[in-house]
Design an enzyme around this catalytic site. Structure first.
Site, PDB file in Angstrom:
ATOM      1  N   ASN A 244      -3.695   0.480   8.402  1.00  0.00           N
ATOM      2  CA  ASN A 244      -4.304   1.213   7.273  1.00  0.00           C
ATOM      3  C   ASN A 244      -5.253   2.317   7.739  1.00  0.00           C
ATOM      4  OD1 ASN A 244      -3.599  -1.589   6.478  1.00  0.00           O
ATOM      5  ND2 ASN A 244      -4.129  -0.838   4.451  1.00  0.00           N
TER       6      ASN A 244
ATOM      7  N   ARG B  46      -5.008  -8.610   7.953  1.00  0.00           N
ATOM      8  CA  ARG B  46      -4.340  -7.691   8.873  1.00  0.00           C
ATOM      9  C   ARG B  46      -5.362  -7.117   9.833  1.00  0.00           C
ATOM     10  NH1 ARG B  46      -1.726  -3.375   5.761  1.00  0.00           N
ATOM     11  NH2 ARG B  46       0.015  -4.702   5.216  1.00  0.00           N
TER      12      ARG B  46
ATOM     13  N   ASP C  40       1.420  -9.386  -1.200  1.00  0.00           N
ATOM     14  CA  ASP C  40       0.256  -8.692  -0.633  1.00  0.00           C
ATOM     15  C   ASP C  40      -0.213  -9.466   0.616  1.00  0.00           C
ATOM     16  OD1 ASP C  40      -1.857  -6.564  -1.930  1.00  0.00           O
ATOM     17  OD2 ASP C  40      -2.854  -8.000  -0.608  1.00  0.00           O
TER      18      ASP C  40
ATOM     19  N   GLY D  47     -10.132 -10.839  -3.703  1.00  0.00           N
ATOM     20  CA  GLY D  47     -10.808  -9.818  -2.897  1.00  0.00           C
ATOM     21  C   GLY D  47     -11.168 -10.300  -1.501  1.00  0.00           C
TER      22      GLY D  47
ATOM     23  N   TYR E  19      10.064  -0.496   1.861  1.00  0.00           N
ATOM     24  CA  TYR E  19       9.201   0.149   2.868  1.00  0.00           C
ATOM     25  C   TYR E  19       9.243  -0.628   4.186  1.00  0.00           C
ATOM     26  CZ  TYR E  19       4.945   2.309   4.794  1.00  0.00           C
ATOM     27  OH  TYR E  19       4.030   2.978   5.583  1.00  0.00           O
ATOM     28  N   ASP E  20       8.983  -1.950   4.094  1.00  0.00           N
ATOM     29  CA  ASP E  20       8.863  -2.764   5.313  1.00  0.00           C
ATOM     30  C   ASP E  20      10.178  -2.799   6.081  1.00  0.00           C
ATOM     31  OD1 ASP E  20       6.595  -3.247   3.829  1.00  0.00           O
ATOM     32  OD2 ASP E  20       6.672  -5.424   3.971  1.00  0.00           O
TER      33      ASP E  20
ATOM     34  N   VAL F  24      -6.312   1.302  -1.478  1.00  0.00           N
ATOM     35  CA  VAL F  24      -7.589   0.696  -1.813  1.00  0.00           C
ATOM     36  C   VAL F  24      -8.763   1.662  -1.649  1.00  0.00           C
ATOM     37  CG1 VAL F  24      -7.960  -0.421   0.458  1.00  0.00           C
ATOM     38  CG2 VAL F  24      -8.957  -1.399  -1.588  1.00  0.00           C
TER      39      VAL F  24
ATOM     40  N   PHE G  17     -10.989   2.771  -4.898  1.00  0.00           N
ATOM     41  CA  PHE G  17     -12.403   2.369  -5.023  1.00  0.00           C
ATOM     42  C   PHE G  17     -13.311   3.596  -5.116  1.00  0.00           C
ATOM     43  CE2 PHE G  17     -12.102  -2.119  -2.848  1.00  0.00           C
ATOM     44  CZ  PHE G  17     -11.391  -2.580  -3.948  1.00  0.00           C
TER      45      PHE G  17
HETATM   46  P1  NAD Z   1       1.832  10.564   2.442  1.00  0.00           P
HETATM   47  O1  NAD Z   1       2.578  10.050   1.250  1.00  0.00           O
HETATM   48  O2  NAD Z   1       0.578  11.329   2.203  1.00  0.00           O
HETATM   49  O3  NAD Z   1       2.775  11.465   3.340  1.00  0.00           O
HETATM   50  C1  NAD Z   1       4.172  11.301   3.421  1.00  0.00           C
HETATM   51  C2  NAD Z   1       4.811  12.668   3.371  1.00  0.00           C
HETATM   52  O4  NAD Z   1       6.241  12.530   3.491  1.00  0.00           O
HETATM   53  C3  NAD Z   1       4.572  13.373   2.027  1.00  0.00           C
HETATM   54  O5  NAD Z   1       4.140  14.685   2.257  1.00  0.00           O
HETATM   55  C4  NAD Z   1       5.923  13.334   1.333  1.00  0.00           C
HETATM   56  O6  NAD Z   1       6.120  14.406   0.438  1.00  0.00           O
HETATM   57  C5  NAD Z   1       6.868  13.374   2.525  1.00  0.00           C
HETATM   58  N1  NAD Z   1       8.204  12.822   2.251  1.00  0.00           N
HETATM   59  C6  NAD Z   1       8.487  11.648   1.623  1.00  0.00           C
HETATM   60  N2  NAD Z   1       9.831  11.493   1.562  1.00  0.00           N
HETATM   61  C7  NAD Z   1      10.377  12.579   2.171  1.00  0.00           C
HETATM   62  C8  NAD Z   1      11.708  12.995   2.423  1.00  0.00           C
HETATM   63  N3  NAD Z   1      12.759  12.257   2.049  1.00  0.00           N
HETATM   64  N4  NAD Z   1      11.907  14.178   3.074  1.00  0.00           N
HETATM   65  C9  NAD Z   1      10.855  14.950   3.460  1.00  0.00           C
HETATM   66  N5  NAD Z   1       9.567  14.598   3.238  1.00  0.00           N
HETATM   67  C10 NAD Z   1       9.342  13.420   2.615  1.00  0.00           C
HETATM   68  O7  NAD Z   1       1.554   9.313   3.374  1.00  0.00           O
HETATM   69  P2  NAD Z   1       0.729   9.204   4.740  1.00  0.00           P
HETATM   70  O8  NAD Z   1      -0.316   8.205   4.540  1.00  0.00           O
HETATM   71  O9  NAD Z   1       0.383  10.542   5.244  1.00  0.00           O
HETATM   72  O10 NAD Z   1       1.829   8.551   5.703  1.00  0.00           O
HETATM   73  C11 NAD Z   1       2.554   9.334   6.633  1.00  0.00           C
HETATM   74  C12 NAD Z   1       3.412   8.419   7.506  1.00  0.00           C
HETATM   75  O11 NAD Z   1       2.593   7.486   8.199  1.00  0.00           O
HETATM   76  C13 NAD Z   1       4.434   7.613   6.716  1.00  0.00           C
HETATM   77  O12 NAD Z   1       5.637   7.553   7.443  1.00  0.00           O
HETATM   78  C14 NAD Z   1       3.803   6.256   6.627  1.00  0.00           C
HETATM   79  O13 NAD Z   1       4.758   5.233   6.518  1.00  0.00           O
HETATM   80  C15 NAD Z   1       3.043   6.169   7.934  1.00  0.00           C
HETATM   81  N6  NAD Z   1       1.905   5.236   7.841  1.00  0.00           N
HETATM   82  C16 NAD Z   1       0.773   5.579   7.145  1.00  0.00           C
HETATM   83  C17 NAD Z   1      -0.269   4.661   7.057  1.00  0.00           C
HETATM   84  C18 NAD Z   1      -1.556   4.976   6.333  1.00  0.00           C
HETATM   85  O14 NAD Z   1      -2.427   4.122   6.237  1.00  0.00           O
HETATM   86  N7  NAD Z   1      -1.760   6.175   5.833  1.00  0.00           N
HETATM   87  C19 NAD Z   1      -0.149   3.398   7.651  1.00  0.00           C
HETATM   88  C20 NAD Z   1       1.026   3.092   8.311  1.00  0.00           C
HETATM   89  C21 NAD Z   1       2.045   4.015   8.426  1.00  0.00           C
HETATM   90  N1  UDP Z   2      -6.473  -3.460  -3.403  1.00  0.00           N
HETATM   91  C1  UDP Z   2      -7.474  -3.811  -4.281  1.00  0.00           C
HETATM   92  N2  UDP Z   2      -7.793  -2.953  -5.292  1.00  0.00           N
HETATM   93  C2  UDP Z   2      -7.185  -1.757  -5.454  1.00  0.00           C
HETATM   94  C3  UDP Z   2      -6.154  -1.382  -4.550  1.00  0.00           C
HETATM   95  C4  UDP Z   2      -5.831  -2.268  -3.536  1.00  0.00           C
HETATM   96  O1  UDP Z   2      -8.076  -4.889  -4.172  1.00  0.00           O
HETATM   97  O2  UDP Z   2      -7.543  -1.026  -6.405  1.00  0.00           O
HETATM   98  C5  UDP Z   2      -6.133  -4.372  -2.301  1.00  0.00           C
HETATM   99  C6  UDP Z   2      -4.646  -4.699  -2.163  1.00  0.00           C
HETATM  100  O3  UDP Z   2      -4.285  -5.802  -2.970  1.00  0.00           O
HETATM  101  C7  UDP Z   2      -4.543  -5.015  -0.684  1.00  0.00           C
HETATM  102  C8  UDP Z   2      -5.610  -4.119  -0.044  1.00  0.00           C
HETATM  103  O4  UDP Z   2      -6.474  -3.713  -1.096  1.00  0.00           O
HETATM  104  O5  UDP Z   2      -4.870  -6.349  -0.453  1.00  0.00           O
HETATM  105  C9  UDP Z   2      -5.033  -2.867   0.628  1.00  0.00           C
HETATM  106  O6  UDP Z   2      -4.169  -2.231  -0.287  1.00  0.00           O
HETATM  107  P1  UDP Z   2      -3.467  -0.842   0.033  1.00  0.00           P
HETATM  108  O7  UDP Z   2      -2.507  -0.575  -1.083  1.00  0.00           O
HETATM  109  O8  UDP Z   2      -4.508   0.179   0.325  1.00  0.00           O
HETATM  110  O9  UDP Z   2      -2.701  -1.079   1.406  1.00  0.00           O
HETATM  111  P2  UDP Z   2      -1.658  -2.205   1.919  1.00  0.00           P
HETATM  112  O10 UDP Z   2      -1.598  -3.332   0.944  1.00  0.00           O
HETATM  113  O11 UDP Z   2      -0.363  -1.481   2.033  1.00  0.00           O
HETATM  114  O12 UDP Z   2      -2.247  -2.607   3.213  1.00  0.00           O
END
Ligand code: NAD
Ligand code: UDP
Length: 319
Positions: A180, A283, A279, A213, A151-152, A193, A197
């Site tokens: 987030n 942030r 983890d 936590g 992902y990253d 998270v 929760f």
């Molecule tokens: P989500 O999983 O709900 O949405 C992602 C969507 O992309 C889904 O509908 C999935 O079916 C679709 N998808 C995945 N792979 C695909 C592919 N190969 N072709 C076509 N569609 C595909 O996640 P989200 O939280 O809505 O995130 C949306 C975007 O925002 C992502 O790119 C994610 O990296 C980015 N983002 C989200 C957050 C967050 O906190 N929600 C934070 C940072 C970045």
């Molecule tokens: N986390 C937690 N309990 C859960 C799910 C997540 O304590 O049931 C923690 C996780 O270890 C992280 C934070 O919550 O430190 C945010 O996790 P999330 O997966 O939502 O997002 P990301 O780690 O990608 O920021």
């Protein structure tokens, strides 16, 4: 520049059946756009866009962005990519392909059309950050070979592709680093998270605190985030970002768990569970750039946003 005879903007949203994508589509339709939602339904669902089925300016196309796409639009929001750790680690090779090949395909499409394109990047490009809060000029601290790397590093490479298309082909790009985000329509089983929760509290299960936590996150309500995304897309030509979009108010995961217990009036207990590998410890976005260039900052308090999220999840999981 629009090539259609319609004065309406035609927007493509990849990942539009997901959590953020579906909220973005609601906003764009409300603003009068025609919207093409492209999604392979890996983590997104038709339910997220079911209310739009009969909308005359909405169209859904089931398609995987790792394959080329030929459509005619004026602007592209590239949101396709699984975002929660359990989802993106399910098929890590496909996750990297979605970010990298998906971006190349969407950038190629934007180049042919002369369309503006916005990338949904992430705070994960900073990895486990060694500066706090994170500013856009920080290059990050990312493990290239760990379980989160698909992902990253995928998102980092996508940013590279965006900036190379900009420099090499003069493409009009915008890159948002999203922190987030939570809110209604989060997938109840995505392991993030907030959804974890809330579902645990509503079903009387113990809330799983990973590690001690005391790790922190800064949680942004979805409506605020969508305001920022649209403001970035509509920002002056030449302003590319990357730009942080998130809520700078930080809380520990333990504080979050306690707030969820209180708001749901749940009798659930807190239990400790192992901390996942890599983890991030803390942030928090520095949003000075978003404040000055977009006039944007989040407005919704965590408590208010959680109440709306709890309402939505209560309805979906308990009927
Ligand atoms: P989500 O999983 O709900 O949405 C992602 C969507 O992309 C889904 O509908 C999935 O079916 C679709 N998808 C995945 N792979 C695909 C592919 N190969 N072709 C076509 N569609 C595909 O996640 P989200 O939280 O809505 O995130 C949306 C975007 O925002 C992502 O790119 C994610 O990296 C980015 N983002 C989200 C957050 C967050 O906190 N929600 C934070 C940072 C970045
Ligand atoms: N986390 C937690 N309990 C859960 C799910 C997540 O304590 O049931 C923690 C996780 O270890 C992280 C934070 O919550 O430190 C945010 O996790 P999330 O997966 O939502 O997002 P990301 O780690 O990608 O920021």
């Amino acid at each position: 520049m629009s090539r259609s005879y319609s004065p309406r903007k035609r927007s493509l949203v990849t990942g539009g059946a997901g959590f953020l994508g579906s909220h973005l589509i609601d906003r764009l339709l409300g603003d009068g756009h025609e919207v093409l939602c492209v999604d392979n339904l890996f983590t997104g669902t038709r339910d997220n866009v079911a209310h739009l089925r009969r909308h005359e300016r909405f169209e859904f196309l089931r398609h995987d962005v790792t394959f080329p796409l030929y459509v005619e639009v004026d602007q592209i929001y590239n949101f396709a990519c699984p975002a929660s750790p359990i989802h993106y680690q399910h098929d890590p090779v496909q996750t990297t392909k979605t970010s990298v090949h998906g971006s190349i395909n969407m950038l190629g499409l934007a180049k042919r059309l002369g369309a503006r394109i916005l990338q949904a990047s992430t705070s994960e490009v900073y990895g486990d950050p060694s500066i706090h809060p994170q500013t856009e000029d920080y290059w990050g601290n990312v493990n290239p070979i760990g379980p989160r790397s698909c992902y990253d590093e995928g998102k980092r490479c996508a940013e590279t592709m965006f900036f190379d298309y900009h420099r090499q082909h003069g493409l009009d790009i915008k890159v948002a680093r999203i922190f987030n985000t939570y809110g209604p329509r989060m997938h109840p089983a995505d392991g993030r998270v907030v959804s974890n929760f809330v579902v645990q509290a509503l079903t009387g299960e113990p809330l799983t605190i990973y590690g001690d936590g005391l790790q922190s996150r800064s949680l942004c309500f979805v409506d605020d985030l969508i305001d920022g995304i649209v403001a970035l897309m509509d920002s002056e030509p030449g302003f590319t970002g990357p730009i942080n979009l998130g809520n700078p108010v930080e809380c520990t995961m333990r504080e979050l768990a306690e707030m969820v217990i209180e708001l749901t009036a749940s009798k659930s207990e807190l239990v400790e569970a192992p901390l996942p590998a890599d983890d991030p410890r803390q942030r928090q976005p520095d949003i000075s750039l978003a404040r000055s260039r977009l006039g944007w900052e989040p407005k919704v308090e965590l408590r208010d946003g959680l109440e709306l999220t709890i309402l939505d999840l209560r309805e979906r999981i308990l009927g």
